[in-house]
Design an enzyme around this catalytic site. Structure first.
Site, PDB file in Angstrom:
ATOM      1  N   ASP A  83      -5.796  -9.624   7.332  1.00  0.00           N
ATOM      2  CA  ASP A  83      -6.438  -9.762   8.639  1.00  0.00           C
ATOM      3  C   ASP A  83      -6.893  -8.425   9.202  1.00  0.00           C
ATOM      4  O   ASP A  83      -6.445  -7.357   8.777  1.00  0.00           O
ATOM      5  CB  ASP A  83      -5.469 -10.405   9.629  1.00  0.00           C
ATOM      6  N   LEU A 132       6.239   1.654   2.164  1.00  0.00           N
ATOM      7  CA  LEU A 132       7.315   1.909   3.132  1.00  0.00           C
ATOM      8  C   LEU A 132       7.915   0.621   3.673  1.00  0.00           C
ATOM      9  O   LEU A 132       9.141   0.506   3.827  1.00  0.00           O
ATOM     10  CB  LEU A 132       6.788   2.774   4.278  1.00  0.00           C
ATOM     11  N   ASP A 168       0.844  -1.200   0.000  1.00  0.00           N
ATOM     12  CA  ASP A 168       0.000   0.000   0.000  1.00  0.00           C
ATOM     13  C   ASP A 168       0.881   1.253   0.000  1.00  0.00           C
ATOM     14  O   ASP A 168       1.158   1.809  -1.051  1.00  0.00           O
ATOM     15  CB  ASP A 168      -1.049  -0.007   1.116  1.00  0.00           C
TER      16      ASP A 168
END
Length: 206
Positions: free
Chosen positions: A190, A136, A133
């Protein structure tokens, strides 16, 4: 502005081609975890098609290289298991565990809970992760592994979130699909360690 690169971008399938149209029988397509509702987004059949495409790309590039696949725990274990069983060439497996999430939010800091113990100097390394996403965590891990002088380090993920990537020039060479910004569970993803075992992928609804 696109801030990541993907050499095999033509093989990445946008999320809208995977999404399930929701019928009026909403209860049959939702799950609840810790008071939050998630609705079906990507069925298992479509997920496995994406996994198959990634397996084909890895076979093309690594069939004669005996790579080391570094699996990022815990989320990537389902994707990695399905992916690696499709490969018909020699490879080795290593594991690492990093943490940057609490609940459905990123903490912004990366904690290494299990380092890669295997010798990777001079080896071709492929990081296997469930999703990129912000980018990083992958940047952190890739740079850490590159300091150990491998022959190469590439990133392989089931899904990427292009709109959330903040690392300029992050090279995600192998990816199965794109996702929007919704928080998801299932197929290894999760919510506070719950929901990983669902065969389909569900996105947060409310």
């Amino acid at each position: 502005m696109q801030v990541f690169s993907c050499i095999s971008h033509n093989l990445i399938v946008p999320l809208h081609q995977f999404c399930v149209s929701m019928s009026s029988k909403m209860d049959e397509k939702t799950i609840k975890l810790k008071g939050k509702t998630f609705r079906l987004s990507i069925p298992e059949e479509r997920i496995l098609q994406a996994v198959g495409r990634v397996a084909e790309m890895l076979t093309r590039d690594y069939s004669d290289r005996n790579p080391v696949f570094v699996i990022v725990l815990n989320g990537a274990f389902v994707f990695a298991a399905d992916l690696l069983r499709q490969l018909r060439f020699d490879y080795e497996i290593a594991f690492t565990k990093l943490s940057s999430y609490q609940g459905d939010n990123s903490t912004g800091s990366i904690t290494e809970q299990l380092p890669v113990m295997e010798q990777i100097e001079g080896r071709h390394v492929v990081i296997i992760e469930d999703m990129v996403d912000s980018g990083l965590t992958m940047q952190y891990l890739k740079e850490k592994l590159e300091r150990r002088n491998p022959a190469s380090v590439e990133i392989c993920v089931l899904a990427i979130k292009p709109d959330k990537i903040t690392v300029p020039g992050l090279n995600v060479k192998y990816a199965g699909m794109e996702m929007d910004d919704a928080f998801v569970v299932g197929y290894g993803f999760d919510y506070d360690d719950l929901g990983r075992s669902y065969r389909d992928i569900y996105e947060i609804y409310n």
